[in-house]
Write a protein that holds these residues in place. Structure first.
Motif, PDB file in Angstrom:
ATOM      1  N   UNK A  61       0.804  -1.214   0.000  1.00  0.00           N
ATOM      2  CA  UNK A  61       0.000   0.000   0.000  1.00  0.00           C
ATOM      3  C   UNK A  61       0.843   1.273   0.000  1.00  0.00           C
ATOM      4  N   UNK A  62       2.163   1.116   0.014  1.00  0.00           N
ATOM      5  CA  UNK A  62       3.058   2.270   0.105  1.00  0.00           C
ATOM      6  C   UNK A  62       3.974   2.335  -1.117  1.00  0.00           C
ATOM      7  N   UNK A  63       4.427   3.555  -1.456  1.00  0.00           N
ATOM      8  CA  UNK A  63       5.365   3.690  -2.577  1.00  0.00           C
ATOM      9  C   UNK A  63       6.718   3.089  -2.229  1.00  0.00           C
ATOM     10  N   UNK A  64       7.525   2.917  -3.239  1.00  0.00           N
ATOM     11  CA  UNK A  64       8.852   2.350  -3.021  1.00  0.00           C
ATOM     12  C   UNK A  64       9.857   2.998  -3.946  1.00  0.00           C
ATOM     13  N   UNK A  65      11.002   2.372  -4.087  1.00  0.00           N
ATOM     14  CA  UNK A  65      11.407   1.096  -3.464  1.00  0.00           C
ATOM     15  C   UNK A  65      11.518   1.222  -1.949  1.00  0.00           C
ATOM     16  N   UNK A  66      11.324   0.095  -1.254  1.00  0.00           N
ATOM     17  CA  UNK A  66      11.264   0.103   0.206  1.00  0.00           C
ATOM     18  C   UNK A  66      12.396  -0.705   0.824  1.00  0.00           C
ATOM     19  N   UNK A  67      12.897  -0.182   1.943  1.00  0.00           N
ATOM     20  CA  UNK A  67      13.843  -0.901   2.792  1.00  0.00           C
ATOM     21  C   UNK A  67      13.236  -0.962   4.193  1.00  0.00           C
ATOM     22  N   UNK A  68      13.081  -2.152   4.730  1.00  0.00           N
ATOM     23  CA  UNK A  68      12.463  -2.342   6.041  1.00  0.00           C
ATOM     24  C   UNK A  68      13.499  -2.821   7.057  1.00  0.00           C
TER      25      UNK A  68
END
Length: 296
Positions: A61-68
């Protein structure tokens, strides 16, 4: 605090569908709107990550690119993390890093450079001091925070009753809710005892329990931040029979541990509810709230 996690991997897997159905898509959308302007990789920290349920639900549901950065104090439970199939809103794979760390050891600058902080089913099992520590770290970094599925103490249990087959032709449903009658008295006592158990002093730690959302919201508001809250109740039906049974046992057991004098009545209540669940099912509503906070 020896561990952020408070449950087994099996329990987290059992509750995951109800959790996902309850979470607030509106608050997730609002967080996504805030992150849309973040340049480069979006860095997010998930507190009490457990088996990664919050990341699995929120990342798409969130924009990216993502780092968690997945933080949890329980080294065993994070062994069950598997986020290999999770993607962001643009269908890109996410990058993950696991940090095994007690919440009390969370550095005050832990969220420096992060775009958001998240957590699920966490606030009610931490203390006011721990909540203040998390809030202070968010404020120091100017990092929005989304806390999901914090219990608020409300519970409603109803048994479904099957009508005679002949009523189907009248247009009435084949099952309807009916009041629980005498069960309401013991139910209120169990609920009150359970809520006290949630607030209990456990090894020198007095947990926030049902007060957690209000306390955390006030801490953010005192820092001059905006706060938005949304009710996110579990709404369990006959199809959730396994979860209802596990929840019922945990609810009653905690109440009896807190108030042993309830044992006889609570056990009789448990037997009646189990019989009702086997006969026609139970409808259970367990109140939770989601909270989104962002800089003023």
């Amino acid at each position: 605090m020896t561990s952020i996690s408070t449950a087994t991997a099996d329990w987290l897997a059992l509750r995951a569908p109800a959790d996902d159905a309850a979470r607030s898509p509106e608050l997730a959308h609002e967080l996504g709107r805030m992150l849309a302007a973040v340049p480069g990789p979006v860095l997010l920290h998930d507190l009490g990550a457990g088996t990664g349920s919050m990341t699995r639900w929120l990342a798409p549901r969130l924009p990216g690119p993502q780092q968690w950065v997945l933080r949890d104090g329980d080294a065993d439970i994070v062994e069950h993390l598997d986020l290999s199939a999770v993607t962001d809103a643009g269908r890109r794979s996410i990058d993950t890093q696991v940090v095994v760390e007690d919440l009390a050891a969370l550095p005050s600058d832990a969220f420096h450079g992060a775009a958001a902080v998240t957590a699920s089913a966490l606030l009610d099992v931490i203390t006011r001091a721990e909540a203040a520590h998390v809030v202070a770290a968010c404020v120091a970094a100017g990092t929005p925070a989304l806390f999901s599925l914090t219990v608020t103490g409300g519970v409603r249990v109803r048994a479904a009753r099957r009508h005679p087959t002949g009523l189907r032709s009248s247009g009435l449903h084949s099952a309807a809710l009916h009041p629980s009658g005498p069960d309401e008295t013991i139910e209120r006592a169990i609920a009150a005892a359970f809520n006290d158990h949630q607030r209990r002093d456990a090894e020198g730690r007095r947990m926030l329990g049902p007060d957690a959302v209000a306390v955390t919201a006030a801490l953010f508001a005192d820092a001059g931040w905006h706060v938005r809250r949304a009710p996110t109740p579990w709404r369990l039906r006959r199809s959730d029979r396994a979860l209802v049974a596990a929840w019922l046992d945990g609810w009653v057991d905690a109440a009896v541990e807190q108030r042993p004098e309830l044992t006889e009545d609570a056990e009789a209540y448990r037997r009646r509810r189990r019989a009702q669940a086997d006969a026609a099912g139970l409808r259970v509503t367990v109140s939770h709230e989601d909270l989104l906070a962002w800089p003023g």
